[in-house]
Design a protein around this motif. Structure first.
Motif, PDB file in Angstrom:
ATOM      1  N   PHE A  94       0.851  -1.187   0.000  1.00  0.00           N
ATOM      2  CA  PHE A  94       0.000   0.000   0.000  1.00  0.00           C
ATOM      3  C   PHE A  94       0.887   1.237   0.000  1.00  0.00           C
ATOM      4  N   ARG A  95       0.429   2.282  -0.645  1.00  0.00           N
ATOM      5  CA  ARG A  95       1.014   3.587  -0.409  1.00  0.00           C
ATOM      6  C   ARG A  95       0.278   4.205   0.770  1.00  0.00           C
ATOM      7  N   CYS A  96       0.958   5.068   1.494  1.00  0.00           N
ATOM      8  CA  CYS A  96       0.361   5.672   2.693  1.00  0.00           C
ATOM      9  C   CYS A  96       0.689   7.156   2.735  1.00  0.00           C
ATOM     10  N   ASN A  97      -0.119   7.879   3.466  1.00  0.00           N
ATOM     11  CA  ASN A  97       0.189   9.249   3.843  1.00  0.00           C
ATOM     12  C   ASN A  97       0.456   9.316   5.339  1.00  0.00           C
ATOM     13  N   PHE A  98       1.489  10.077   5.728  1.00  0.00           N
ATOM     14  CA  PHE A  98       1.528  10.587   7.085  1.00  0.00           C
ATOM     15  C   PHE A  98       0.491  11.702   7.137  1.00  0.00           C
ATOM     16  N   SER A  99      -0.493  11.567   7.993  1.00  0.00           N
ATOM     17  CA  SER A  99      -1.556  12.566   8.088  1.00  0.00           C
ATOM     18  C   SER A  99      -1.667  13.091   9.510  1.00  0.00           C
ATOM     19  N   THR A 100      -2.463  14.148   9.650  1.00  0.00           N
ATOM     20  CA  THR A 100      -2.723  14.738  10.965  1.00  0.00           C
ATOM     21  C   THR A 100      -4.169  14.493  11.344  1.00  0.00           C
ATOM     22  N   ALA A 101      -4.382  13.935  12.545  1.00  0.00           N
ATOM     23  CA  ALA A 101      -5.729  13.680  13.049  1.00  0.00           C
ATOM     24  C   ALA A 101      -5.897  14.359  14.401  1.00  0.00           C
ATOM     25  N   ASN A 127       7.315   0.216  13.061  1.00  0.00           N
ATOM     26  CA  ASN A 127       7.757  -1.118  12.664  1.00  0.00           C
ATOM     27  C   ASN A 127       7.801  -2.112  13.817  1.00  0.00           C
ATOM     28  N   GLY A 128       7.438  -1.659  14.986  1.00  0.00           N
ATOM     29  CA  GLY A 128       7.261  -2.586  16.098  1.00  0.00           C
ATOM     30  C   GLY A 128       5.815  -3.028  16.264  1.00  0.00           C
ATOM     31  N   MET A 129       4.957  -2.665  15.282  1.00  0.00           N
ATOM     32  CA  MET A 129       3.523  -2.932  15.410  1.00  0.00           C
ATOM     33  C   MET A 129       3.213  -4.420  15.254  1.00  0.00           C
ATOM     34  N   VAL A 200      -4.649   1.214  11.100  1.00  0.00           N
ATOM     35  CA  VAL A 200      -4.901   2.661  11.130  1.00  0.00           C
ATOM     36  C   VAL A 200      -5.111   3.135  12.562  1.00  0.00           C
ATOM     37  N   ASP A 201      -5.978   2.461  13.301  1.00  0.00           N
ATOM     38  CA  ASP A 201      -6.244   2.848  14.699  1.00  0.00           C
ATOM     39  C   ASP A 201      -4.989   2.720  15.551  1.00  0.00           C
ATOM     40  N   THR A 202      -4.260   1.639  15.363  1.00  0.00           N
ATOM     41  CA  THR A 202      -3.070   1.404  16.173  1.00  0.00           C
ATOM     42  C   THR A 202      -1.975   2.415  15.865  1.00  0.00           C
ATOM     43  N   SER A 203      -1.880   2.831  14.598  1.00  0.00           N
ATOM     44  CA  SER A 203      -0.844   3.810  14.241  1.00  0.00           C
ATOM     45  C   SER A 203      -1.027   5.100  15.020  1.00  0.00           C
ATOM     46  N   TYR A 204      -2.279   5.520  15.181  1.00  0.00           N
ATOM     47  CA  TYR A 204      -2.545   6.757  15.929  1.00  0.00           C
ATOM     48  C   TYR A 204      -2.085   6.617  17.377  1.00  0.00           C
ATOM     49  N   GLU A 221       3.471  23.205  13.988  1.00  0.00           N
ATOM     50  CA  GLU A 221       3.344  22.425  12.756  1.00  0.00           C
ATOM     51  C   GLU A 221       2.402  21.241  12.971  1.00  0.00           C
ATOM     52  N   PRO A 222       1.675  20.829  11.940  1.00  0.00           N
ATOM     53  CA  PRO A 222       0.773  19.685  12.078  1.00  0.00           C
ATOM     54  C   PRO A 222       1.554  18.400  12.367  1.00  0.00           C
ATOM     55  N   PRO A 223       1.178  17.635  13.386  1.00  0.00           N
ATOM     56  CA  PRO A 223       1.882  16.386  13.669  1.00  0.00           C
ATOM     57  C   PRO A 223       1.537  15.293  12.658  1.00  0.00           C
ATOM     58  N   ALA A 224       2.501  14.432  12.397  1.00  0.00           N
ATOM     59  CA  ALA A 224       2.264  13.258  11.538  1.00  0.00           C
ATOM     60  C   ALA A 224       1.866  12.109  12.452  1.00  0.00           C
ATOM     61  N   ASN A 225       0.594  12.119  12.885  1.00  0.00           N
ATOM     62  CA  ASN A 225       0.202  11.246  13.987  1.00  0.00           C
ATOM     63  C   ASN A 225      -0.716  10.090  13.603  1.00  0.00           C
ATOM     64  N   ILE A 226      -0.899   9.870  12.311  1.00  0.00           N
ATOM     65  CA  ILE A 226      -1.702   8.724  11.875  1.00  0.00           C
ATOM     66  C   ILE A 226      -1.246   8.316  10.469  1.00  0.00           C
ATOM     67  N   ILE A 227      -1.333   7.031  10.181  1.00  0.00           N
ATOM     68  CA  ILE A 227      -0.980   6.516   8.860  1.00  0.00           C
ATOM     69  C   ILE A 227      -2.260   6.117   8.131  1.00  0.00           C
ATOM     70  N   VAL A 228      -2.424   6.598   6.901  1.00  0.00           N
ATOM     71  CA  VAL A 228      -3.625   6.326   6.116  1.00  0.00           C
ATOM     72  C   VAL A 228      -3.232   5.589   4.834  1.00  0.00           C
ATOM     73  N   PRO A 229      -3.519   4.286   4.731  1.00  0.00           N
ATOM     74  CA  PRO A 229      -3.121   3.504   3.554  1.00  0.00           C
ATOM     75  C   PRO A 229      -4.134   3.556   2.418  1.00  0.00           C
ATOM     76  N   ARG A 230      -3.618   3.369   1.202  1.00  0.00           N
ATOM     77  CA  ARG A 230      -4.454   3.319  -0.002  1.00  0.00           C
ATOM     78  C   ARG A 230      -3.672   2.622  -1.107  1.00  0.00           C
ATOM     79  N   GLY A 231      -4.332   2.375  -2.226  1.00  0.00           N
ATOM     80  CA  GLY A 231      -3.637   1.831  -3.389  1.00  0.00           C
ATOM     81  C   GLY A 231      -3.127   0.425  -3.214  1.00  0.00           C
ATOM     82  N   ALA A 232      -3.951  -0.458  -2.651  1.00  0.00           N
ATOM     83  CA  ALA A 232      -3.528  -1.841  -2.445  1.00  0.00           C
ATOM     84  C   ALA A 232      -3.174  -2.512  -3.757  1.00  0.00           C
TER      85      ALA A 232
END
Length: 415
Positions: A94-101, A127-129, A200-204, A221-232
């Motif tokens: 998947f491609r992902c975005n670092f996003s702010t939630a 990567n310890g997930m 997704v939930d665990t990344s946050y 600055e906006p934190p990169a506090n969640i990972i949002v995957p797409r493009g499987a």
């Protein structure tokens, strides 16, 4: 003879009221692109076919002479390969975005303020997930350029995974990540969708208080506090471009996606220092690498991708797009005009109009320069003048055939 395709990602646009009915390319001062147009043969190109809105991935696949309808499984595998993840048969990428939630997991910035630094440290934490109930699934994250990242799921047990899942990306701010759902009724797809929702939930929870994000919030600055995957996508099989066209090929690109396409096609890859994929990219370093390898003896075909115009289009900033086009003209195109014994194609993969802030199916201008090119009467490089040129209107799938013929690298069809 050598050949080069320089793709200015997202270069095409539509007329804007703010520019007196001109596109940013029309309005920009581009004496070197115009000189290329005057010295070459011009036309319009539909990177896939008329009316089909291309992704950057499917457009590049088509321009390189492959059928995207046959080999494209999704963006993820190309992105993962591009950033150096060794993906295996059976992996789902998947491609992902670092996003702010916010605290309610509403996305307030899909690109985390276009974060540039600290993402590697965040990835080391992710990567310890381990997802409870799915301990047999290896979860691999890797940072890419800017706000981009990749995710690879690898089943190390008896149960397989599937790329038949939807995206988590809400596409717009003010919404939570979408719930991922299976797009077919297989147990593999159901399993994969469930894993993604939990990731997704665990990344946050894992990165919302990360030191990098604490520092970003401290600095406003906006934190990169969640990972949002797409493009499987599952791992595709791709014929080597070197074998397909009898080439020694090189890819110089800014983003993991395009480098990944190059790797799948068997091209050598150059990663340029300071290449960000944005309007702040180091164009001097990029053109130095282009000239070095275009004038050397190791490669006879180069694929170049420069991404900043696309970023400006997605941001809806005609000022940034116009300014970036002028920078490319001054720094990159000026030096390309000095290269001899090389057919150079300048084009875009798609249009990213300011008014839409996304890709459209509008055709893009294309120039071919080089020895023995049939020069037409076009004097300016833009979307409007290009249709007057001798190439008329072609498809992306025509480009490599045309280039190979010019390079005397084609075989006769028939007796």
């Amino acid at each position: 003879m050598k050949g080069m395709i320089l793709i200015m990602d997202g270069l095409g646009d539509r007329p804007l009221k703010d520019l007196n009915g001109m596109t940013p390319l029309q309005a920009a001062k581009t004496p070197n692109m115009d000189k290329m147009a005057e010295k070459g043969i011009n036309g319009l190109m539909d990177s896939i076919k008329p009316g089909i809105i291309p992704g950057s991935d499917t457009a590049h696949i088509s321009i390189l002479g492959y059928d995207p309808y046959e080999i494209y499984t999704g963006r993820g595998p190309f992105e993962a390969s591009g950033v150096g993840v060794d993906i295996l048969p059976g992996d789902i990428a998947f491609r992902c975005n670092f996003s702010t939630a916010d605290s309610n997991k509403i996305i307030t910035d899909r690109r985390a303020g276009r974060i540039r630094d600290g993402t590697k440290d965040i990835i080391n934490t992710l990567n310890g997930m381990i997802i409870e109930g799915y301990e047999d699934v290896k979860i691999i994250f890797k940072e890419s350029t800017g706000h981009r990242a990749v995710l690879v799921l690898r089943s190390e047990g008896h149960e397989s995974l599937s790329d038949a899942v939807s995206d988590a990306d809400p596409k717009n701010e003010g919404k939570p990540p979408k719930t991922v759902f299976p797009t077919d009724d297989t147990k593999e797809a159901v399993r994969t969708a469930d894993i993604l929702n939990k990731i997704v939930d665990t990344s946050y929870e894992m990165i919302k208080d990360h030191p990098v994000n604490q520092e970003r919030e401290k600095n406003g600055e906006p934190p990169a506090n969640i990972i949002v995957p797409r493009g499987a996508g599952a791992v595709p099989e791709v014929e080597s471009i070197n074998e397909k066209y009898n080439l020694n090929s090189l890819c110089i690109a800014e983003t993991g996606l395009i480098m990944g396409i190059g790797r799948f096609a068997g091209m050598d890859i150059i990663e340029v220092e300071g290449a960000t994929g944005g309007t702040d990219t180091n164009l001097d370093n990029i053109i130095d690498e282009i000239v070095k390898h275009a004038t050397g003896n190791e490669y006879n075909f180069l694929l170049i991708n420069i991404d900043g115009a696309d970023e400006a289009g997605h941001d809806g900033s005609f000022e940034e797009k116009l300014e970036f086009i002028e920078k490319v003209d001054k720094i990159v195109i000026k030096k390309l005009l000095e290269i001899e014994d090389c057919y150079i194609i300048l084009t875009a993969d798609h249009s990213t109009p300011i008014s839409r802030m996304d890709h459209t199916a509008d055709p893009v201008p294309i120039i071919i320069n080089g020895p023995e090119v049939r020069i037409d009467n076009v004097k300016e490089f833009n979307e409007i003048e290009a249709h007057k040129g001798g190439l008329c209107r072609i498809r992306g799938s025509d480009v490599m055939d045309i280039l190979m013929d010019l390079m005397n690298n084609s075989s006769k069809f028939g007796a």
